[in-house]
Design an enzyme around this catalytic site. Structure first.
Site, PDB file in Angstrom:
ATOM      1  CB  ALA A 168      38.250  44.097  39.018  1.00  0.00           C
ATOM      2  CE  LYS A 169      39.761  48.284  45.572  1.00  0.00           C
ATOM      3  NZ  LYS A 169      40.907  48.437  46.422  1.00  0.00           N
ATOM      4  NE  ARG A 170      41.927  44.974  36.449  1.00  0.00           N
ATOM      5  CZ  ARG A 170      42.474  44.311  37.448  1.00  0.00           C
ATOM      6  NH1 ARG A 170      43.313  44.924  38.248  1.00  0.00           N
ATOM      7  NH2 ARG A 170      42.218  43.049  37.654  1.00  0.00           N
TER       8      ARG A 170
END
Ligand code: GLU
Length: 288
Positions: free
Chosen positions: A253-255
């Site tokens: 994820a972007k996270r």
């Protein structure tokens, strides 16, 4: 046959990560192999989460990766990206067309109303629960509205309708409206079009012939096919790239900031490594 027209459509809510970059690279390769054009479109309609600095960073990262686009508004002889937040009149026009055809209705149900109406508890806490047909208003609700106003609007799906399409990567796909997904948002009460509407509106306006994107959007494709149909527009072809997972099989994820393009660049990786190297090795070598 129409000349190939693809698009890159980043959403600037964070730094671009490897998963997105590889999907974009695939889109660029498919456009190039077909001798077609690639359009750059910034999808920045979520004003609370999108930031101009992330748009800039995405464009810069894509250039660094060697990806080029051939089409966008001409700004002083250079190709700028299309920016969705500057295209509100077009989205409002598409709302009007859907409204005129009777395909949509205003919806004042909250997420809590939806959850209460569902018999089974909803498993994933960050995904939208399926809107049940029992919460639909009367069929003429909102017919005399002149504009969306400050309410949500949903598309009424044909219950039991089969949506099938051929995916260039995954083969034949088949979804059932009302079972796999319910009435979906096309306009938000904050005055902005929802993702499904803005993407269909722009893929049509920009003459996109093939959409290349992540497999997490397969259900959206089924919804979007219903919108193309309701608007009387020819739908593009589809290619959904496999989702890239990290060493432990979790979706990136972007996270997962350790594998942002920025981070990998600053650690000295080449564009080739970022796009092609085994991700577990990339993560190991970058110390994440
Ligand atoms: N803007 C979306 C994203 O960055 C992609 C939408 C699309 O390809 O249709 O996830």
């Amino acid at each position: 046959m129409a000349a190939y027209r693809g698009r890159l459509a980043p959403t600037p809510t964070g730094l671009m990560h490897v998963g997105h970059a590889r999907t974009f690279a695939l889109a660029a390769r498919r456009a190039e192999a077909a001798g077609g054009a690639l359009i750059m479109r910034i999808e920045d309609l979520d004003g609370s989460r999108c930031r101009p600095e992330f748009s800039e960073a995405a464009l810069e990262d894509l250039r660094w990766l060697g990806l080029a686009w051939q089409e966008g508004p001409d700004v002083g002889g250079a190709r700028a990206p299309y920016v969705q937040s500057q295209r509100m009149p077009w989205f409002a026009e598409v709302w009007r067309r859907l409204h005129a055809s009777g395909a949509i209705y205003p919806c004042d149900k909250s997420r809590m109303d939806v959850e209460r109406a569902l018999s089974a508890p909803h498993a994933e806490d960050d995904a939208e629960p399926m809107f049940p047909a029992s919460l639909r208003p009367a069929s003429d609700a909102g017919r005399d509205a002149l504009n969306p106003g400050s309410t949500n609007w949903r598309f009424r799906v044909p219950d039991g309708g089969i949506i099938g399409f051929m995916d260039a990567i995954r083969g034949a796909q088949r979804f059932t409206a009302g079972t796999d997904f319910g009435d979906f948002l096309i306009w938000r009460k904050d005055g902005m079009p929802a993702y499904e509407l803005s993407v269909v509106a722009d893929d049509h306006a920009m003459g996109v012939t093939e959409v290349v994107r992540g497999a997490d959007l397969l259900l959206s494709t089924a919804r979007q096919l219903l919108l193309f149909q309701a608007l009387g527009w020819a739908a593009p072809a589809w290619a959904h790239a496999p989702l890239i997972t990290d060493a432990s099989g979790r979706r990136l994820a972007k996270r997962t900031a350790g594998l942002s393009i920025r981070e990998l660049r600053s650690r000295g990786f080449s564009p080739e490594a970022v796009l092609n190297e085994d991700l577990a090795r990339l993560a190991d070598r970058s110390g994440t």
